[in-house]
Scaffold this active site. Structure first.
Site, short mmCIF file in Angstrom:
data_model
loop_
_atom_site.label_atom_id
_atom_site.label_comp_id
_atom_site.label_asym_id
_atom_site.label_seq_id
_atom_site.Cartn_x
_atom_site.Cartn_y
_atom_site.Cartn_z
N CYS A 116 121.01 17.66 9.75
CA CYS A 116 119.85 18.18 10.34
C CYS A 116 119.88 19.34 11.35
O CYS A 116 119.06 19.94 11.58
CB CYS A 116 119.14 16.90 10.72
SG CYS A 116 118.72 15.50 9.62
N HIS A 256 113.74 19.11 15.72
CA HIS A 256 113.84 18.63 14.25
C HIS A 256 112.74 17.77 13.90
O HIS A 256 112.60 16.73 14.75
CB HIS A 256 115.14 18.18 14.12
CG HIS A 256 115.46 17.28 12.90
ND1 HIS A 256 115.32 17.91 11.78
CD2 HIS A 256 116.08 16.41 12.85
CE1 HIS A 256 115.57 16.91 10.69
NE2 HIS A 256 115.99 15.90 11.41
N ASN A 286 111.36 14.28 6.78
CA ASN A 286 112.49 14.71 7.17
C ASN A 286 113.14 15.62 6.27
O ASN A 286 113.41 15.03 5.37
CB ASN A 286 113.34 13.74 7.78
CG ASN A 286 114.73 14.28 8.56
OD1 ASN A 286 114.89 15.46 8.28
ND2 ASN A 286 115.08 13.48 9.18
C1 LIG Z 1 113.89 3.98 10.48
C2 LIG Z 1 112.91 3.87 11.58
C3 LIG Z 1 111.61 4.31 11.31
C4 LIG Z 1 112.67 2.23 11.80
O1 LIG Z 1 112.00 1.87 12.67
P1 LIG Z 1 112.35 0.69 13.41
O2 LIG Z 1 111.19 0.49 14.46
O3 LIG Z 1 113.64 1.16 14.45
O4 LIG Z 1 112.44 -0.22 12.68
P2 LIG Z 1 113.60 -1.50 12.41
O5 LIG Z 1 114.92 -0.61 11.64
O6 LIG Z 1 113.92 -2.16 13.72
O7 LIG Z 1 113.07 -2.47 11.21
C5 LIG Z 1 111.95 -3.26 11.84
C6 LIG Z 1 111.64 -4.06 10.42
O8 LIG Z 1 110.98 -3.05 9.63
C7 LIG Z 1 111.56 -3.26 8.49
N1 LIG Z 1 111.41 -2.07 7.67
C8 LIG Z 1 112.08 -1.16 7.28
N2 LIG Z 1 111.58 -0.11 6.77
C9 LIG Z 1 110.59 -0.43 6.30
C10 LIG Z 1 109.39 -0.09 5.55
N3 LIG Z 1 109.72 1.21 4.94
N4 LIG Z 1 108.26 -0.61 5.41
C11 LIG Z 1 108.08 -1.91 6.21
N5 LIG Z 1 109.05 -2.36 6.74
C12 LIG Z 1 110.26 -1.91 6.81
C13 LIG Z 1 112.94 -3.93 8.63
O9 LIG Z 1 113.44 -4.53 7.53
C14 LIG Z 1 112.66 -4.71 9.93
O10 LIG Z 1 112.31 -5.94 9.55
P3 LIG Z 1 113.07 -7.24 10.06
O11 LIG Z 1 112.39 -7.11 11.52
O12 LIG Z 1 112.39 -8.25 9.18
O13 LIG Z 1 114.61 -7.03 9.98
C15 LIG Z 1 113.38 4.35 13.04
O14 LIG Z 1 114.63 3.74 13.53
C16 LIG Z 1 113.85 5.75 13.00
O15 LIG Z 1 112.97 6.52 12.71
N6 LIG Z 1 115.01 6.12 13.15
C17 LIG Z 1 115.51 7.30 13.35
C18 LIG Z 1 115.99 7.77 12.08
C19 LIG Z 1 115.70 9.51 11.98
O16 LIG Z 1 114.81 9.94 12.10
N7 LIG Z 1 117.28 9.91 11.58
C20 LIG Z 1 117.55 11.29 11.31
C21 LIG Z 1 118.10 11.80 12.47
S1 LIG Z 1 118.32 13.18 11.99
#
Ligand SMILES: CC(C)(COP(=O)(O)OP(=O)(O)OC[C@H]1O[C@@H](n2cnc3c(N)ncnc32)[C@H](O)[C@@H]1OP(=O)(O)O)[C@@H](O)C(=O)NCCC(=O)NCCS
Length: 332
Positions: A116, A256, A286
């Site tokens: 990215c 980004h 993204n």
């Molecule tokens: C991926 C992201 C959106 C997840 O959000 P989060 O608040 O961290 O969520 P978590 O990973 O802690 O998951 C929380 C819960 O939601 C669930 N979940 C994950 N994806 C889901 C979706 N699409 N829909 C519904 N629930 C979802 C998980 O399974 C988890 O459930 P559990 O508590 O029963 O285990 C977030 O971590 C994020 O944006 N991270 C950065 C990623 C990124 O941008 N990377 C690129 C950088 S270049």
């Protein structure tokens, strides 16, 4: 004494696939909701390329758009640099395929893999080539077909990414956005935080790697989030210091486009009003290396950027990699 050459972006172009994939489309294929996706990421829809539409096709279309806007043809280009983490092939490079598709006179071409952060690394490379006097006009392309590497049964990653391409012509002369100050960094200790485990020399593709879905993009979302905010704020501060300007002097911020919560957390660290941060994440998701140049294109098409105005670009991605660049408008 001869005047120091200043590399500048003299035009930008984009290409977005036609197909729009909305959050409600995801509700039909994984256990998720529009409400969950919007509240956690700010993403409402993203573009998905056709099956026979490749990274090089999108990159070529964006390059043609940028060339047209600069009043140039492929014959004016001395070097092609392509930022992508989703190349057509592991080898040959996507840059060489784009060279052929553009009919650019057998010029040098290479891919740059910084995920990215790829557009920023590629702009910095173009700056170095131009300011050393080696080349005059460099075509910088960012192109990603993320949908080829996404596991559409993994709800935690599939909702985040989209496809698209953007291109910039970087030149040694003309009105444009001077690549003023650059900060780049990486930390390979964290390489496995965002990774495509199989298909490389470490784990070559086999029937088992495919059935185990190891050829898809894997990410530790929560961990990545923390590093993204910390590194983007750090890189921005270092870059502003290099440019010798304060955050108050910035006209625009282009982070980004990974997740609206990451964008807001980065913006909070600076004296820059919310409306001065360019956002496209809601409509494209993204798009990895393409995300910053897609937003930059939108900004320069929409706003009349005045002389000496500054724009801060800041990125973070797999590697881990990060970077920041201050662009400053110059008239000649
Ligand atoms: C991926 C992201 C959106 C997840 O959000 P989060 O608040 O961290 O969520 P978590 O990973 O802690 O998951 C929380 C819960 O939601 C669930 N979940 C994950 N994806 C889901 C979706 N699409 N829909 C519904 N629930 C979802 C998980 O399974 C988890 O459930 P559990 O508590 O029963 O285990 C977030 O971590 C994020 O944006 N991270 C950065 C990623 C990124 O941008 N990377 C690129 C950088 S270049």
């Amino acid at each position: 004494m001869a005047k120091q050459v200043q590399a500048r972006i003299i035009s930008t172009g984009i290409y977005l696939p036609e197909r729009i994939f909305t959050n409600s489309d995801f509700e039909k294929i994984v256990d998720t909701t529009d409400e969950w996706i919007v509240s956690r990421t700010g993403i409402r829809e993203r573009r998905i390329a056709g099956q026979d539409e490749f990274t090089s096709d999108m990159g070529t279309a964006a390059a043609q758009d940028a060339l047209k806007k600069a009043g140039m043809t492929a014959a004016d280009i001395d070097l092609i640099l392509v930022a992508t983490m989703t190349p057509d092939y592991t080898s040959s490079s996507t840059a060489s395929i784009i060279q052929a598709k553009l009919g650019a006179n057998c010029v040098a071409s290479l891919d740059i893999q910084a995920a990215c952060s790829g557009y920023l690394y590629t702009l910095a490379t173009a700056k170095a080539y131009i300011e050393s006097g080696m080349y005059r006009n460099v075509l910088v392309v960012a192109a990603e077909k993320m949908s080829s590497f996404i596991d559409y049964t993994d709800r935690s990653t599939c909702i985040l990414f989209g496809d698209g391409a953007a291109a910039s012509i970087v030149s040694n002369q003309g009105e444009g956005l001077f690549i003023n100050a650059v900060t780049l960094g990486s930390d390979g200790e964290m390489a496995e935080l965002i990774v495509i485990p199989a298909g490389g020399s470490r784990l070559p593709a086999t029937a088992k790697t495919v059935s185990d879905k190891m050829h898809y993009f894997k990410m530790a979302g929560k961990e990545t989030f923390k590093h993204a905010v910390r590194r983007m704020v750090m890189a921005s501060n270092q870059c502003l210091e290099k440019a010798g300007i304060e955050d108050r002097a910035l006209s625009w911020l282009i982070p980004h486009q990974a997740n609206i919560r990451i964008l807001e957390a980065v913006a909070k660290s600076f004296h820059i009003p919310e409306e001065r941060m360019v956002k496209t994440v809601h409509k494209y998701g993204n798009t990895s290396a393409s995300s910053i140049p897609l937003a930059l294109y939108e900004l320069v098409e929409r706003e009349n950027i005045g002389e000496h105005e500054h724009i801060l670009l800041v990125a973070f991605g797999a590697g881990l990699t990060w970077g920041a660049i201050v662009l400053t408008k110059i008239m000649k």
